[in-house]
Design a protein around this motif. Structure first.
Motif, mmCIF file in Angstrom:
data_model
loop_
_atom_site.group_PDB
_atom_site.id
_atom_site.type_symbol
_atom_site.label_atom_id
_atom_site.label_comp_id
_atom_site.label_asym_id
_atom_site.label_seq_id
_atom_site.Cartn_x
_atom_site.Cartn_y
_atom_site.Cartn_z
ATOM 1 N N LEU A 6 -9.250 3.844 1.762
ATOM 2 C CA LEU A 6 -8.686 2.938 1.163
ATOM 3 C C LEU A 6 -9.194 2.396 -0.011
ATOM 4 C CD1 LEU A 6 -6.298 0.554 1.364
ATOM 5 C CD2 LEU A 6 -7.941 -0.695 2.631
ATOM 6 N N VAL A 7 -8.536 2.077 -1.147
ATOM 7 C CA VAL A 7 -9.168 1.746 -2.355
ATOM 8 C C VAL A 7 -8.739 -0.070 -2.337
ATOM 9 C CG1 VAL A 7 -9.238 1.799 -4.888
ATOM 10 C CG2 VAL A 7 -8.884 3.719 -3.550
ATOM 11 N N LEU A 8 -9.721 -0.781 -2.630
ATOM 12 C CA LEU A 8 -9.287 -2.129 -2.565
ATOM 13 C C LEU A 8 -9.079 -2.921 -3.679
ATOM 14 C CD1 LEU A 8 -11.297 -1.933 0.434
ATOM 15 C CD2 LEU A 8 -9.940 -3.666 0.567
ATOM 16 N N PRO A 9 -8.662 -4.225 -3.820
ATOM 17 C CA PRO A 9 -8.598 -4.853 -5.031
ATOM 18 C C PRO A 9 -10.217 -5.035 -5.449
ATOM 19 C CG PRO A 9 -7.203 -5.813 -3.536
ATOM 20 C CD PRO A 9 -8.013 -4.844 -2.655
ATOM 21 N N VAL B 56 -2.581 4.392 -6.961
ATOM 22 C CA VAL B 56 -2.826 5.416 -5.964
ATOM 23 C C VAL B 56 -2.911 6.999 -6.505
ATOM 24 C CG1 VAL B 56 -0.311 5.804 -5.448
ATOM 25 C CG2 VAL B 56 -1.902 6.213 -3.610
ATOM 26 N N ALA B 57 -2.136 7.015 -7.661
ATOM 27 C CA ALA B 57 -2.110 8.347 -8.466
ATOM 28 C C ALA B 57 -3.682 8.549 -8.802
ATOM 29 C CB ALA B 57 -1.418 8.452 -9.568
ATOM 30 N N ALA B 58 -4.282 7.482 -9.505
ATOM 31 C CA ALA B 58 -5.674 7.519 -10.043
ATOM 32 C C ALA B 58 -6.724 7.950 -8.759
ATOM 33 C CB ALA B 58 -5.922 6.521 -10.797
ATOM 34 N N LEU C 68 0.744 -1.312 0.057
ATOM 35 C CA LEU C 68 -0.049 -0.040 -0.123
ATOM 36 C C LEU C 68 0.719 1.270 -0.036
ATOM 37 C CD1 LEU C 68 -2.738 -0.969 2.652
ATOM 38 C CD2 LEU C 68 -2.852 -1.129 0.289
ATOM 39 N N GLU C 69 0.375 2.391 -0.714
ATOM 40 C CA GLU C 69 0.905 3.747 -0.581
ATOM 41 C C GLU C 69 -0.054 4.616 -0.454
ATOM 42 O OE1 GLU C 69 3.292 5.197 -3.996
ATOM 43 O OE2 GLU C 69 4.379 3.619 -3.932
ATOM 44 N N SER C 70 0.209 5.670 -0.076
ATOM 45 C CA SER C 70 -0.847 6.843 0.473
ATOM 46 C C SER C 70 -0.498 8.151 -0.300
ATOM 47 C CB SER C 70 -1.153 6.882 1.769
ATOM 48 O OG SER C 70 0.281 7.722 2.486
ATOM 49 N N ARG C 71 -1.482 8.931 -0.688
ATOM 50 C CA ARG C 71 -1.361 10.259 -1.082
ATOM 51 C C ARG C 71 -2.226 11.436 0.014
ATOM 52 N NH1 ARG C 71 1.762 8.302 -3.484
ATOM 53 N NH2 ARG C 71 2.348 7.959 -5.838
ATOM 54 N N ASP C 72 -1.915 12.220 0.355
ATOM 55 C CA ASP C 72 -2.483 13.226 1.063
ATOM 56 C C ASP C 72 -3.464 13.867 0.294
ATOM 57 O OD1 ASP C 72 -1.466 12.428 3.377
ATOM 58 O OD2 ASP C 72 0.005 14.155 3.489
ATOM 59 N N LEU C 73 -4.728 14.139 0.837
ATOM 60 C CA LEU C 73 -5.643 14.942 -0.150
ATOM 61 C C LEU C 73 -6.079 16.323 0.490
ATOM 62 C CD1 LEU C 73 -7.925 12.204 -1.079
ATOM 63 C CD2 LEU C 73 -5.897 12.889 -2.434
ATOM 64 N N SER C 74 -5.636 16.315 1.823
ATOM 65 C CA SER C 74 -5.927 17.574 2.685
ATOM 66 C C SER C 74 -5.103 17.416 4.010
ATOM 67 C CB SER C 74 -7.441 17.757 3.045
ATOM 68 O OG SER C 74 -7.994 17.284 3.913
ATOM 69 N N PRO C 75 -5.086 18.170 5.118
ATOM 70 C CA PRO C 75 -4.565 17.914 6.100
ATOM 71 C C PRO C 75 -5.168 16.885 7.109
ATOM 72 C CG PRO C 75 -4.747 20.453 5.820
ATOM 73 C CD PRO C 75 -5.556 19.545 4.878
ATOM 74 N N ARG C 76 -6.528 16.371 6.693
ATOM 75 C CA ARG C 76 -7.005 15.702 7.582
ATOM 76 C C ARG C 76 -7.615 14.400 6.603
ATOM 77 N NH1 ARG C 76 -12.852 18.108 9.468
ATOM 78 N NH2 ARG C 76 -12.783 19.361 7.446
ATOM 79 N N ALA C 77 -7.374 14.114 5.531
ATOM 80 C CA ALA C 77 -7.778 13.415 4.565
ATOM 81 C C ALA C 77 -6.670 12.647 3.883
ATOM 82 C CB ALA C 77 -8.768 13.577 3.711
ATOM 83 N N ARG C 78 -6.572 11.234 3.612
ATOM 84 C CA ARG C 78 -5.476 10.724 2.568
ATOM 85 C C ARG C 78 -6.021 9.386 2.131
ATOM 86 N NH1 ARG C 78 -1.341 9.641 6.976
ATOM 87 N NH2 ARG C 78 -0.609 11.636 6.604
#
Ligand code: BES
Ligand code: ZN
Length: 592
Positions: free
Chosen positions: A250-253, A218-220, A200-210
């Motif tokens: 979390l985007v799952l399979p 993960v980019a999509a 798993l990898e993550s990207r921040d979308l805002s200070p409280r959401a990822r």
């Protein structure tokens, strides 16, 4: 002995656990979790204590500092599993149980590397709603009991664990294993326990959401859900401050059996939402809205499931109305209407499953699942809102959430509260007809817009030669096309199918709502050019919302039945246990 939840051995005369301490060892080779759970009661208890388990192998039961205590597993019930009765010694404040999960634990799906996007590492995810937490942890598996929890998850080095909780640290053990720690300080019902382990990898979308996903997606995912902070702000405007600190996703399979699951601090989402045009983010609005309706104020049992889902659908469309306007909201209600009618048809011989206040003793809640608590429930909420006016209704909702925050309530408690705060409103909308009578009351609110009327008239004129204009074809947004397809007559000719595919390029759609609606129409029409795409979708995706209509439509003709049989044989090992059960149910009806 008193069992207020028909789906749990929980006895309300016994003490409730307040906190869980979990240690979970994730073994991808044996597809089992070796678990240790400490249940803390926040005070001294004694005597019998009944827990829910299903398929768990129990190794030891101890009171810390005092050694092993007596325990006994009851007979196995196909729905409930086995009662685990402990005999708590005088003055015990906690108990520790070690156990191993079954290979076929319903809460857990173990994926081989080929079933993931990256195809290099295995993956594990849980889905505890409705009553599957007991296949992962021995616990009082009813929303009447709320627990805070801490967890330590031991996984192979290189994989990441996430839970429905905040991360509190992680460390490499140096032996090829890695430990992740979590804390959920607020009390949650057991069905919101959640775990996923994978690359798993993550990207921040805002200070409280990822957003978390496999590196390949993960980019999509970050692009698709970039608007989430805006949604949180709009939801806060309606319901008050976001109560759970962070909102991660979390985007799952693709085998994930639902569209989304509102696990607190970590919404689980199907990758079929990654349409590439943000057209399916209503599911995020829905799961986010559960942060208030469902996770903060929770149904007392599955018999009151509409309190979770009906309110949340209403809230989801309220958020969408603020973000995208009245027309968009009306289209949302129209899509819901279609789902509602399909479910009423599905349950036409089981009227007791079409009431909101259900009676489910002896019934598996997964079998009672349908769009009815969602859409009929949302219509009751909307009717109340119309009756008292938007402003007064919002004030009422804020009071409701204040009064019941972090508690689990029944339909009856909800009704008493409405009666006290909005006297006469329940009678005025004929709430009893929604709660206790099958089908839909004819006074239910209707949602219309000019655009919706245009789409309806056009779709209904199809048999008389009505066709969308070149301008409409070019300018419709995905939801407009979807509503049009949903409103087309089910019986299309092969020429109709070819026309639709040619003009709307349906076969190549990345929006699964549109794609599956189209493939369902094509299967219903026995339209052979769609078969390869149907096969592809059924082999890739495990979301039950798509499997049910597609397999059902394949039941209509001899050669589509053959296709269904062949595809299911190939796809079923990759399906989640829940999805496999649903498809088996559909197939039994036509493959004797
Ligand atoms: N909580 C549900 C999913 C669920 C329901 C899991 C019952 C297990 C048992 C979730 O919030 C949900 O409703 N998901 C919908 C999304 C939608 C209505 C926008 C889904 O999965 O399609
Ligand atoms: Zn929901």
């Amino acid at each position: 002995m008193h069992h207020p939840d028909p789906h749990s051995y929980y006895d309300s005369a016994q003490p409730k656990a307040r906190r869980l301490r979990l240690k979970l060892g994730v073994d991808f080779t044996s597809k089992r979790i070796d678990g240790e759970v400490g249940l803390e009661f926040g005070g001294a208890v004694s005597g019998p204590l009944d827990l829910d388990t299903k398929g768990l192998e129990i190794h030891s039961v101890q009171v810390p500092g005092r050694g092993p205590i007596p325990w006994e597993l009851g007979p196995s019930d196909t729905i409930l599993g086995q009662r685990l009765r402990l005999d708590m010694p005088e003055g015990a404040q906690e108990v520790t149980i070690t156990y191993t999960t079954a290979v076929d634990a319903m809460a857990l799906q173990w994926l081989d590397p080929e079933q993931t996007e990256g195809k290099v590492a295995p993956y594990l995810f849980s889905q505890c709603q409705q009553i599957h937490a007991r296949t992962m942890v021995p616990c009082q598996d009813t929303p009447l009991v709320r627990i805070a929890y801490k967890a330590e998850v031991n996984v192979p080095e290189g994989l990441t664990a996430v839970m429905s909780a905040g991360p509190t640290g992680d460390e490499a053990l140096g032996n090829g294993r890695h430990v992740y720690r979590f804390a959920m300080p607020q009390p949650i019902p057991s069905y919101l326990l959640a775990l996923a382990v994978g690359r798993l990898e993550s990207r921040d979308l805002s200070p409280r959401a990822r957003v978390w996903a496999e590196p390949e997606t993960v980019a999509a995912a970050a692009w698709e859900f970039a608007g989430v902070e805006d949604m949180i702000l709009k939801a806060e405007g309606l319901f008050g401050p976001y109560p759970w600190d962070r909102y991660d996703m979390l985007v799952l399979p693709p085998s994930f059996p639902y569209g989304g699951m509102e696990n607190p601090r970590m919404t689980f989402l199907t990758p079929t939402l990654l349409a590439g045009d943000r057209s399916l983010v209503d599911v995020v609005a829905h799961e986010l809205a559960h942060s208030w309706t469902g996770n903060l104020v929770t149904n007392a049992s599955m018999e009151h499931f509409w309190l979770n889902e009906g309110f949340t659908v209403w809230a989801e469309r309220r958020i969408l109305r603020i973000l995208h306007g009245d027309d968009a909201a009306a289209l949302g209600w129209a899509m819901g209407q279609k789902a509602l009618e399909d479910s009423l048809e599905q349950f036409k011989n089981e009227p007791r499953l079409t009431v909101l206040r259900m009676h489910l003793a002896g019934i598996d809640p997964d079998d009672a699942f349908s769009s009815i608590p969602y859409e009929k429930g949302a219509r009751l909420v909307a009717a109340l809102e119309r009756e008292v006016g938007e402003e007064r209704f919002l004030r009422f909702l804020r009071d409701y959430m204040d009064a019941f925050r972090f508690t689990s309530i029944t339909t009856e408690q909800f009704c008493s509260f409405v009666a006290a705060k909005l006297p006469g409103a329940l009678e005025a909308v004929n709430a009893r007809a929604y709660l206790d009578k099958p089908g839909m009351p004819d006074t239910a609110p209707e949602f219309r817009s000019v655009q919706l009327d245009t789409l309806t008239v056009l779709a209904e004129s199809w048999p008389d030669g009505g066709r969308p204009s070149a301008y409409q074809i070019a300018s419709w947004k995905p939801t407009e096309l979807l509503v049009f397809l949903q409103k087309l007559p089910r019986k299309l000719t092969h020429a109709d199918c070819a026309w639709l595919d040619e003009h709307f390029q349906l076969m190549g759609r990345g929006n699964y709502e549109i794609l599956v609606e189209w493939l369902t129409l094509a299967a219903t029409a026995d339209y052979e050019p769609a078969f390869p795409r149907i096969r592809e979708v059924l082999l890739r995706v495990g979301r039950m919302k798509y499997l049910r209509p597609l397999y059902s439509a394949l039941g209509l003709h001899p050669r589509t039945r053959a296709l269904a049989r062949e595809v299911f044989a190939a796809a079923s090992p990759g399906y989640h246990g829940l999805s496999r059960r649903v498809v088996q149910g559909v197939l039994e009806k036509f493959l004797a």
